[in-house]
Design a protein around this motif. Structure first.
Motif, mmCIF file in Angstrom:
data_model
loop_
_atom_site.group_PDB
_atom_site.id
_atom_site.type_symbol
_atom_site.label_atom_id
_atom_site.label_comp_id
_atom_site.label_asym_id
_atom_site.label_seq_id
_atom_site.Cartn_x
_atom_site.Cartn_y
_atom_site.Cartn_z
ATOM 1 N N LEU A 120 83.463 24.066 32.503
ATOM 2 C CA LEU A 120 82.569 23.568 31.456
ATOM 3 C C LEU A 120 81.571 24.683 31.170
ATOM 4 O O LEU A 120 81.356 25.548 32.025
ATOM 5 C CB LEU A 120 81.822 22.315 31.920
ATOM 6 N N PRO A 121 80.940 24.664 29.995
ATOM 7 C CA PRO A 121 79.902 25.672 29.743
ATOM 8 C C PRO A 121 78.824 25.630 30.828
ATOM 9 O O PRO A 121 78.236 26.650 31.177
ATOM 10 C CB PRO A 121 79.318 25.258 28.388
ATOM 11 N N GLU A 122 78.607 24.452 31.396
ATOM 12 C CA GLU A 122 77.562 24.285 32.416
ATOM 13 C C GLU A 122 77.976 24.826 33.769
ATOM 14 O O GLU A 122 77.127 25.003 34.647
ATOM 15 C CB GLU A 122 77.222 22.796 32.581
ATOM 16 N N HIS A 224 80.401 32.975 40.434
ATOM 17 C CA HIS A 224 80.627 31.917 39.445
ATOM 18 C C HIS A 224 79.471 31.827 38.457
ATOM 19 O O HIS A 224 79.680 31.577 37.267
ATOM 20 C CB HIS A 224 80.812 30.564 40.142
ATOM 21 N N ALA A 225 78.239 32.021 38.941
ATOM 22 C CA ALA A 225 77.084 31.961 38.037
ATOM 23 C C ALA A 225 77.164 33.087 37.005
ATOM 24 O O ALA A 225 76.876 32.883 35.818
ATOM 25 C CB ALA A 225 75.784 32.047 38.835
ATOM 26 N N MET A 289 73.198 28.583 39.617
ATOM 27 C CA MET A 289 73.526 28.454 41.045
ATOM 28 C C MET A 289 73.049 27.126 41.593
ATOM 29 O O MET A 289 73.697 26.529 42.460
ATOM 30 C CB MET A 289 72.925 29.617 41.830
ATOM 31 N N ALA A 290 71.932 26.639 41.068
ATOM 32 C CA ALA A 290 71.412 25.352 41.547
ATOM 33 C C ALA A 290 72.367 24.220 41.201
ATOM 34 O O ALA A 290 72.363 23.169 41.825
ATOM 35 C CB ALA A 290 70.037 25.092 40.940
ATOM 36 N N GLY A 299 70.176 21.000 49.149
ATOM 37 C CA GLY A 299 70.001 22.382 48.698
ATOM 38 C C GLY A 299 71.336 23.099 48.698
ATOM 39 O O GLY A 299 72.387 22.482 48.902
ATOM 40 N N LEU A 300 71.273 24.386 48.480
ATOM 41 C CA LEU A 300 72.489 25.177 48.325
ATOM 42 C C LEU A 300 72.784 25.938 49.611
ATOM 43 O O LEU A 300 71.926 26.617 50.152
ATOM 44 C CB LEU A 300 72.278 26.163 47.171
#
Ligand SMILES: NC(=O)c1ccc[n+]([C@@H]2O[C@H](COP(=O)([O-])OP(=O)(O)OC[C@H]3O[C@@H](n4cnc5c(N)ncnc54)[C@H](O)[C@@H]3O)[C@@H](O)[C@H]2O)c1
Ligand SMILES: [Zn+2]
Length: 340
Positions: A120-122, A224-225, A289-290, A299-300
């Protein structure tokens, strides 16, 4: 093996025009083994991994008489594999599929393990499911037509696997890199086999990514970001992962990774000849990334290297640290990290 799996079945082959033009002859035996065969072409590269192309495939498959016992073969790189696996996993609640990977990246990594998704664009791979292929067939001859930049991108994932799981492979990559980048079959064959085997061992141990398999995401949080921030153009997946790996080395060094090992990996990645890192707003990367799939309510988690051949999950990497390191990283991704 594919023959027996296809006997008496209707077959859908998902591929791209380039793969079909270069290696279409390989479909002949599949066509002969199945009762019906329909070849569906999708866009080249990451552009194929959209909900819209998945929907188009489902509709074409229904129109062509696709059924619960139909079979699907993904014939192409990781993009075709991720899309085709996703399409197979959802079509009529799931049909069996096989991977016939044609890129170095897909043979060494993407075709193995049953992770499927579209973007997705997101967020990269934002919608997908685990759906294990019934068969994965690695055919070395396909790699002969790969352009250098696709070899390079695939080698980035192989370096990742080697740094985490196989230090012998890492040494071989260092020794053979020029031959690997030149696509020499004698060098590629063993490297692909070793990387695929190392990944397969982790997948068998942890098929749903709840434990050690997550280590394979090394380099992917930033990677990925970057891909999403660039609209899935401008940077190949493996190239983005290579930059993600360099960034993870900085965070790893801050937590005690041996500087000499970090430097050894930076040197190897440096020899890949990556395209320059496009300028991306650090704040946009942090926001992406969040939203990462690996993010939990708490959290990540970052996958880092604790030591040579040893990955670790760090839960203590805060947004402020990321933003600060990104500011240092972006102008010179190959600069040495530091211990703090
Ligand atoms: N599911 C997983 O576990 C997993 C793991 C790693 C990567 N991936 C995904 O894989 C994708 C990247 O895959 P990729 O690197 O294979 O790229 P790709 O599938 O996008 O292919 C790149 C280009 O190479 C062409 N090509 C394919 N085979 C060729 C051949 N033999 N000769 C010449 N050209 C050929 C393709 O048609 C395409 O145009 C990304 O979307 C990534 O997220 C998935
Ligand atoms: Zn990857």
């Amino acid at each position: 093996v594919l023959d027996r799996w296809l006997a008496g079945r209707g077959l859908f082959v998902v591929t791209t025009p380039r793969v079909l033009a270069l290696h279409g002859a390989a479909i002949g035996p599949l066509r002969a083994a199945a009762v019906r065969c329909r070849v569906i072409e999708v866009e080249e590269g990451e552009a194929a991994k959209t909900p819209a192309s998945a929907a188009r495939l489902w509709r074409e498959m229904l129109a062509a008489g696709g059924r619960r016992d139909s079979r699907l073969v993904c014939f192409g790189g990781g993009s075709v594999g991720d899309l085709g696996g996703f399409v197979a996993g959802c079509f009529l609640r799931g049909v069996e599929y096989a991977q016939l990977p044609t890129t170095l990246l897909a043979q060494a990594d993407a075709a193995i393990g049953g992770k499927t998704a579209v973007d997705l664009p997101e967020g990269k791979n934002a919608v997908g499911l685990f759906h294990q292929p019934a068969l994965v067939v690695g055919e070395a001859a396909f790699l002969a037509t790969l352009p250098p930049e696709e070899l390079r991108s695939g080698l980035a994932e192989v370096i990742k696997v080697a740094a985490l799981l196989d230090l012998e492979l890492l040494a071989r990559l260092e020794a053979d890199l020029p031959r690997l980048l030149a696509g020499e079959p004698g060098a590629l064959g063993p490297a692909v086999a070793a990387a695929a085997a190392a990944k397969a061992r982790l997948v068998v141990e942890d098929p749903h990514d709840r434990g050690r398999r997550a280590l394979l995401n090394l380099g992917h949080t930033l990677g990925h970001a970057l891909e999403a921030a660039l609209g899935y153009r401008d940077l190949r997946h493996g190239d983005a992962v290579a930059y993600g790996l360099l960034f993870a080395l900085r965070l790893s060094q801050r937590r005690g990774l041996d500087a000499a090992f970090a430097e050894r990996l930076r040197r190897l990645v440096g020899r890949l000849g990556l395209p320059p890192l496009p300028a991306v707003e650090p704040a946009a990367l942090v926001a992406l990334m969040a939203r990462d799939k690996k993010a939990r309510e708490a959290g990540l988690d970052w996958i880092l290297l604790a030591a040579p051949g040893q990955g670790t999950v760090a839960g203590d990497v805060g947004v402020a640290e990321i933003a600060e390191e990104l500011r240092r990283f972006a102008p010179d991704p190959f600069a040495a990290g530091r211990r703090v």
